[in-house]
Scaffold this active site. Structure first.
Site, PDB file in Angstrom:
ATOM      1  N   ASP A   1       9.975 -20.228  34.355  1.00  0.00           N
ATOM      2  CA  ASP A   1      10.210 -18.401  34.232  1.00  0.00           C
ATOM      3  C   ASP A   1       9.200 -18.750  32.820  1.00  0.00           C
ATOM      4  OD1 ASP A   1      11.622 -15.605  34.841  1.00  0.00           O
ATOM      5  OD2 ASP A   1      11.002 -15.773  32.880  1.00  0.00           O
TER       6      ASP A   1
ATOM      7  N   TYR B   1      -3.190  -6.506  42.698  1.00  0.00           N
ATOM      8  CA  TYR B   1      -1.478  -7.072  43.670  1.00  0.00           C
ATOM      9  C   TYR B   1      -1.833  -7.481  45.135  1.00  0.00           C
ATOM     10  CZ  TYR B   1       3.374  -7.780  44.449  1.00  0.00           C
ATOM     11  OH  TYR B   1       4.423  -7.627  45.221  1.00  0.00           O
TER      12      TYR B   1
END
Length: 250
Positions: A37, A157
């Site tokens: 992450d 996106y």
């Protein structure tokens, strides 16, 4: 649920939401998991939550838009656990919403594609050789229902998620006879912490977009990902598998 005993997995975006749910499912199935992450505190919290003794997880802070950082995460996984068999390229974000293509900024376009599409390529670029060296395995790339249909006001996106579909299919064909399966998972709107933090009326509107009339749950996506990574899906590769409550069927 001991379906991943002896297997080593890497999950990006593992600090929350779908990545956390998938990592949790793999750990429950006996896998050792590298949690990746871009926020150290989140990924370390997930590791502490599901692996308090520290023997089954490796927490790595990395931005998947950085090819070198992803290469390092894969190398650290192989050095720490001795192999890599499974990977989930999940890290991503929506970016600016409600802006049509003709007004969308070049800077935001590049920022969204750098994580959502480049990040998946960087993962594949380094995971595939590692899987080959480990005797094969499986990869799941996280696309979206927006990778199958158009969505207004989110051109970057949508383009990135459609790109993941093509990248998945190309890699699946390239490695089909080499012991590696590559699939894409396409969720609808899922009740992740970020979505649940939005105003109630927005959540209700998103839920109503699904013919089933509700948001998906992270554990439902995690279970589907686990199936695709498991030997139960041994004849499945190159697919785009929808889990969207009927959203893309309209």
């Amino acid at each position: 649920m001991n379906d991943f005993a002896g297997r080593v997995a890497l999950v990006t975006g593992a600090g929350s939401g779908l990545g956390e749910a998938i990592a949790r499912r793999l750990l429950a199935g006996g896998a050792r998991v590298t949690l990746v992450d871009n926020r150290a505190e989140r990924v370390q919290a997930v590791a502490a939550r599901y692996d308090p003794t520290g023997g089954s997880t490796l927490a790595v802070t990395a931005d998947v838009s950085d090819a070198r950082a992803v290469e390092e995460a894969v190398a650290r996984t192989c050095a720490h656990f001795g192999a890599l068999h499974l990977a989930v390229n999940n890290a991503g974000f929506t970016g600016e919403r409600g802006v049509n293509t003709g007004e969308y900024s070049v800077e935001e376009w590049r920022r969204v594609l750098a994580t959502n599409l480049d990040g998946v390529f960087h993962g594949l670029r380094h995971e595939l050789p590692a899987l080959l060296a480990s005797g094969g395995g499986a990869i799941v790339n996280m696309t979206s229902a927006a990778g199958i249909v158009g969505v207004e006001g989110e051109p970057a996106y949508v383009a990135a998620k459609h790109g993941i579909v093509g990248l998945t299919r190309a890699a699946a064909l390239e490695y089909a006879t080499r012991g590696i399966r590559v699939n894409a998972l396409a969720p609808g709107f899922i009740a992740t912490p970020d979505l649940l933090a939005s105003p109630p009326q927005e959540r209700e509107a998103l839920a109503a977009l699904h013919p089933m009339g509700r948001l998906g749950e992270p554990h439902e996506v995690a279970e589907f990902a686990a199936f695709l990574l498991s030997e139960r899906a041994a004849f499945i590769t190159g697919g785009v598998h929808v889990i969207d409550g009927g959203y893309s069927a309209r």
